[in-house]
Enzyme design. Structure first.
Site, short mmCIF file in Angstrom:
data_model
loop_
_atom_site.label_atom_id
_atom_site.label_comp_id
_atom_site.label_asym_id
_atom_site.label_seq_id
_atom_site.Cartn_x
_atom_site.Cartn_y
_atom_site.Cartn_z
N ARG A 9 0.84 -1.21 0.00
CA ARG A 9 0.00 0.00 0.00
C ARG A 9 0.87 1.26 0.00
O ARG A 9 0.62 2.22 -0.73
CB ARG A 9 -0.92 0.01 1.23
CG ARG A 9 -1.80 1.28 1.28
CD ARG A 9 -2.70 1.35 2.51
NE ARG A 9 -3.70 0.31 2.53
CZ ARG A 9 -3.62 -0.78 3.30
NH1 ARG A 9 -2.61 -0.94 4.14
NH2 ARG A 9 -4.55 -1.69 3.28
N TYR B 99 17.38 10.89 0.96
CA TYR B 99 18.80 11.27 1.01
C TYR B 99 19.05 12.12 -0.23
O TYR B 99 18.11 12.61 -0.84
CB TYR B 99 19.60 9.94 1.05
CG TYR B 99 21.06 10.07 1.37
CD1 TYR B 99 21.49 10.65 2.56
CD2 TYR B 99 22.03 9.59 0.48
CE1 TYR B 99 22.85 10.75 2.85
CE2 TYR B 99 23.39 9.68 0.78
CZ TYR B 99 23.79 10.26 1.95
OH TYR B 99 25.12 10.35 2.24
N ARG C 85 26.99 24.08 5.97
CA ARG C 85 27.32 23.70 4.58
C ARG C 85 26.50 22.46 4.25
O ARG C 85 26.98 21.35 4.33
CB ARG C 85 28.82 23.43 4.47
CG ARG C 85 29.41 23.54 3.12
CD ARG C 85 29.15 22.32 2.25
NE ARG C 85 29.95 21.17 2.57
CZ ARG C 85 29.44 19.94 2.78
NH1 ARG C 85 28.14 19.71 2.74
NH2 ARG C 85 30.22 18.93 3.05
N LYS D 170 20.62 10.82 7.21
CA LYS D 170 21.82 9.99 7.45
C LYS D 170 21.47 8.84 8.40
O LYS D 170 21.87 7.70 8.19
CB LYS D 170 22.92 10.84 8.08
CG LYS D 170 23.55 11.83 7.13
CD LYS D 170 24.75 11.23 6.43
CE LYS D 170 25.23 12.11 5.29
NZ LYS D 170 26.34 11.55 4.54
N GLU E 37 28.44 16.27 10.68
CA GLU E 37 27.96 16.28 9.30
C GLU E 37 27.68 17.71 8.83
O GLU E 37 27.04 18.49 9.53
CB GLU E 37 26.64 15.48 9.25
CG GLU E 37 26.06 15.30 7.88
CD GLU E 37 26.91 14.43 6.96
OE1 GLU E 37 27.43 13.40 7.43
OE2 GLU E 37 27.07 14.80 5.79
N ASP E 38 28.17 18.03 7.64
CA ASP E 38 27.84 19.28 6.97
C ASP E 38 28.12 20.54 7.82
O ASP E 38 27.32 21.49 7.84
CB ASP E 38 26.38 19.26 6.47
CG ASP E 38 26.24 18.39 5.22
OD1 ASP E 38 27.26 17.78 4.80
OD2 ASP E 38 25.14 18.30 4.66
N ASN F 170 33.55 24.72 6.27
CA ASN F 170 34.99 24.56 6.15
C ASN F 170 35.77 25.13 7.33
O ASN F 170 36.75 24.57 7.81
CB ASN F 170 35.38 25.32 4.87
CG ASN F 170 36.54 24.71 4.19
OD1 ASN F 170 37.32 24.04 4.84
ND2 ASN F 170 36.66 24.94 2.90
N ASP G 142 32.03 12.94 8.66
CA ASP G 142 31.71 12.13 7.48
C ASP G 142 32.12 12.82 6.18
O ASP G 142 32.53 12.15 5.23
CB ASP G 142 30.20 11.86 7.48
CG ASP G 142 29.82 10.83 6.44
OD1 ASP G 142 30.58 9.86 6.28
OD2 ASP G 142 28.77 10.99 5.80
N ASP G 143 32.00 14.14 6.13
CA ASP G 143 32.36 14.84 4.89
C ASP G 143 33.84 14.71 4.60
O ASP G 143 34.25 14.63 3.45
CB ASP G 143 31.99 16.32 5.00
CG ASP G 143 30.53 16.48 5.31
OD1 ASP G 143 29.72 16.09 4.48
OD2 ASP G 143 30.21 16.97 6.42
N ALA H 182 38.86 22.31 -2.72
CA ALA H 182 39.86 21.95 -1.71
C ALA H 182 39.30 22.20 -0.33
O ALA H 182 39.94 22.78 0.54
CB ALA H 182 41.14 22.76 -1.94
N ALA I 85 35.81 17.84 1.94
CA ALA I 85 35.76 16.59 1.18
C ALA I 85 37.07 16.39 0.41
O ALA I 85 37.69 15.32 0.50
CB ALA I 85 34.56 16.61 0.24
N ASN J 251 27.15 17.22 -4.37
CA ASN J 251 25.71 16.99 -4.16
C ASN J 251 25.00 18.31 -3.97
O ASN J 251 25.61 19.29 -3.57
CB ASN J 251 25.52 16.14 -2.89
CG ASN J 251 26.08 14.74 -3.05
OD1 ASN J 251 25.96 14.14 -4.10
ND2 ASN J 251 26.71 14.24 -2.00
N ASN K 213 29.17 7.82 -3.06
CA ASN K 213 28.60 8.56 -1.92
C ASN K 213 29.01 7.89 -0.63
O ASN K 213 29.05 6.65 -0.55
CB ASN K 213 27.08 8.60 -2.03
CG ASN K 213 26.51 9.60 -1.06
OD1 ASN K 213 26.49 9.36 0.14
ND2 ASN K 213 26.08 10.75 -1.55
#
Ligand code: NAD
Length: 553
Positions: free
Chosen positions: A60, A105, A158, A176, A247-248, A251, A270-271, A304, A307, A410, A454
């Site tokens: 459903r 995600y 970010r 996440k 996360e996020d 910089n 994680d980044d 730079a 990530a 992303n 990813n």
């Protein structure tokens, strides 16, 4: 990991009954309560008389999901399900991961973050606002669950490649953590999403009457650091063994915070680290496909930031392990940022970039950098859409038989190129991966299955390894092992389709293997609090939660 939460809830004073149980997403099972359960739990009359199995409910949900006319509507539908019946949500995500992951995600979660204050229905995590400074411990005490193992936290500065979204960044930790559950079997009650609201510098949010965050500029400097310290201490006080996944963050703070806490608590960014492992796994996968060696690669990055530098550092560690001198390995990684090629002596080169600032004349643009440096691989982590244009891709194809093109930014709208562009402008010779998913590409009768580079391939398995071994710290060696293990899961059939990552439908098995590799390092290095079991793989797989309704009577 200690025992899973109880899978039965025989009615007793602490267990809600009646209408209340239907409001509790961790206990509700909608129209799958049996007649006997309805009687004992005082649900008679509160539900329609028909009974559906969980499979019927899944059918459903998918029927309704597919009727939604936009991805954002699909997102809202899934969040409403998460808030109503968590077990069914997790089942649907697990069974239809390839279809649903792009909704809960990247890329749709990016759109949902941008619209957060306008589509908000119910809170799904903790909002630690700066106004609670001095009382964060008390506020964390308001979370209703005592046994949290993974905290995913952002300050919203970010969000993907979309910039500062303030408190609206909450959608990211929610997404996440949904993947920790689906991809690695962490129990949903063990997951806590948190946003730390320190304000936002996003003017359109500050001017939006419906914006749900603090309406002032971001606090910086000592006041910011003191708040993050207070947050870390408050989490450790209530959940002393929990992993804190950053996360996020922007910089400005991501590297600093990682450096500050990585040897003091069980944490990772994680980044920086998860992305590094997935990119390195992609390189290993590509080497297996072409027969090349990692140390023979020269990699040019567009971007730079967290990530890019994270990937560069892990590649250097991997090359050093293969016998290369560190100075040589660093010279295999070159970076361009918004000011052009990062070279020694250039103005405004941050501490994180400095080890990659090599002796070279200034080069203002990416295409010229490709021509001068002749890289074998380009990795896009700039959040700048379309920067791998036809000229860039053609230049890579002129230089290499199999150019490696990783467009990792992303969401999809920020990808440096599309899969189709990558294959078209390299005459189908590119080994391509992207941060957000692209569908199959057909070029002159040949079908290409672009891989999704990813960190969702990495962080769930790493989390499972940490939680099951009860590790006290997370080390770079663990991310190296995660990258190797991920690359080992790619089969010759995947290579035939141009894939350098295993298909998503294999993600639980992949995460289990990554968890074993990570936990083995924790055991070997004395970082684990849980003793090493005789059969680590069996032990870890047994800990993985499978979303099934609990039996009450
Ligand atoms: P960041 O803000 O730390 O870094 C962005 C970098 O891009 C900076 O160095 C900046 O100078 C550079 N840049 C900006 N404009 C540029 C231009 N025109 N030319 C060259 N460089 C330019 O962000 P980050 O954390 O490094 O993330 C960057 C991107 O990578 C985001 O889009 C993010 O979504 C993506 N990312 C993907 C994954 C994944 O798993 N695929 C993981 C993390 C981050």
């Amino acid at each position: 990991m200690a025992d899973q939460p109880e899978n039965t809830c025989a009615p007793r004073p602490s267990c809600p009954v009646g209408y209340e149980i239907l409001q509790d997403p961790l206990r509700n099972k909608g129209i799958s309560f049996t007649e006997k359960e309805q009687k004992v739990l005082k649900l008679e009359g509160l539900l329609p008389p028909g009974f559906n199995s969980m499979e019927q409910q899944v059918t459903r949900m998918m029927e309704n999901f597919r009727k939604k006319s936009s991805d954002l509507e699909k997102y809202n539908f899934m969040m409403a399900l998460l808030e109503r019946d968590r077990t069914l949500f997790d089942r649907v995500v697990l069974d239809y991961l390839e279809e649903i992951m792009p909704i809960i995600y990247t890329p749709t979660v990016g759109r949902a973050s941008q619209e957060y204050s306008h589509i908000f229905q119910r809170p799904q995590g903790l909002f630690l606002s700066e106004k609670y400074r001095g009382r964060l411990s008390e506020v964390i005490g308001n979370w209703p669950i005592d046994d949290v193992r993974i905290v995913c936290v952002t300050d919203g500065e970010r969000i993907l490649g979309l910039g500062d979204l303030g408190v609206s960044g909450m959608a990211i930790p929610v997404g996440k953590l949904s993947l920790y559950v689906a991809c690695a079997g962490i129990h949903p009650s063990h997951c806590l999403p948190i946003v730390i609201d320190v304000g936002t510098n996003n003017v359109s949010l500050l001017n939006d009457p419906l914006y749900l965050g603090l309406k002032h500029e971001r606090i910086r400097g000592e006041a910011y650091d003191a708040l993050i310290d207070e947050f870390v201490e408050a989490v450790r006080e209530r959940y002393p063994d929990a992993l804190i996944h950053f996360e996020d963050f922007g910089n400005l703070n991501a590297f600093r915070l990682l450096k500050k806490y990585r040897d003091r608590i069980c944490t990772f960014n994680d980044d920086i680290q998860g992305t590094a492992a997935v990119a390195l796994a992609g390189l290993y996968g590509a080497m297996k496909m072409t027969g090349g060696t990692l140390t023979a690669q020269k990699i040019l990055f567009l971007g730079a930031g967290g990530a890019g530098i994270g990937i560069g550092e892990l590649i250097v560690s991997a090359m050093v392990r293969e016998g290369m001198a560190e100075s040589e390995a660093r010279k295999r990684c070159w970076f361009t940022d918004s000011r052009g090629l990062v070279v020694r002596g250039r103005e405004r080169v941050s501490d994180a970039k400095r080890p990659f600032a090599h002796e070279h004349e200034p080069v203002p643009d990416f295409l010229t950098a490709i021509r001068r440096l002749q890289p074998t691989a380009i990795i896009g982590v700039s959040g700048q859409a379309g920067r791998f244009g036809k000229d860039v891709l053609r230049a890579m194809a002129d230089l290499n038989d199999r150019p490696l093109i990783f467009a990792l930014s992303n969401p999809t709208s920020k990808s440096e190129c599309t899969a189709e562009e990558a294959y078209t402008w390299t005459d189908g010779r590119a080994i391509f991966s992207s941060g957000s998913p692209f569908g199959l590409v057909t070029l002159e009768g040949q079908i290409f299955a672009p891989g999704q580079g990813n960190n969702a391939y990495i962080f769930p398995g790493v989390g499972l390894g940490i939680v099951t071994s009860e590790a006290r710290r997370i080390t770079d060696e663990m991310f190296l092992a995660a990258a190797r293990t991920l690359a080992d899961q790619v089969s010759p059939a995947d290579f035939d389709q141009g894939r350098i990552y295993p298909p998503l439908k294999a993600i639980r098995a992949v995460s289990a293997q990554i968890a074993v590799a990570v936990a083995e390092i924790a055991w070997a290095s004395g970082l684990a609090r849980h003793p090493r079991p005789e059969d680590p793989e069996g032990y870890i797989k047994k800990q993985m939660y499978v979303p099934e309704y609990q039996r009450y009577v």
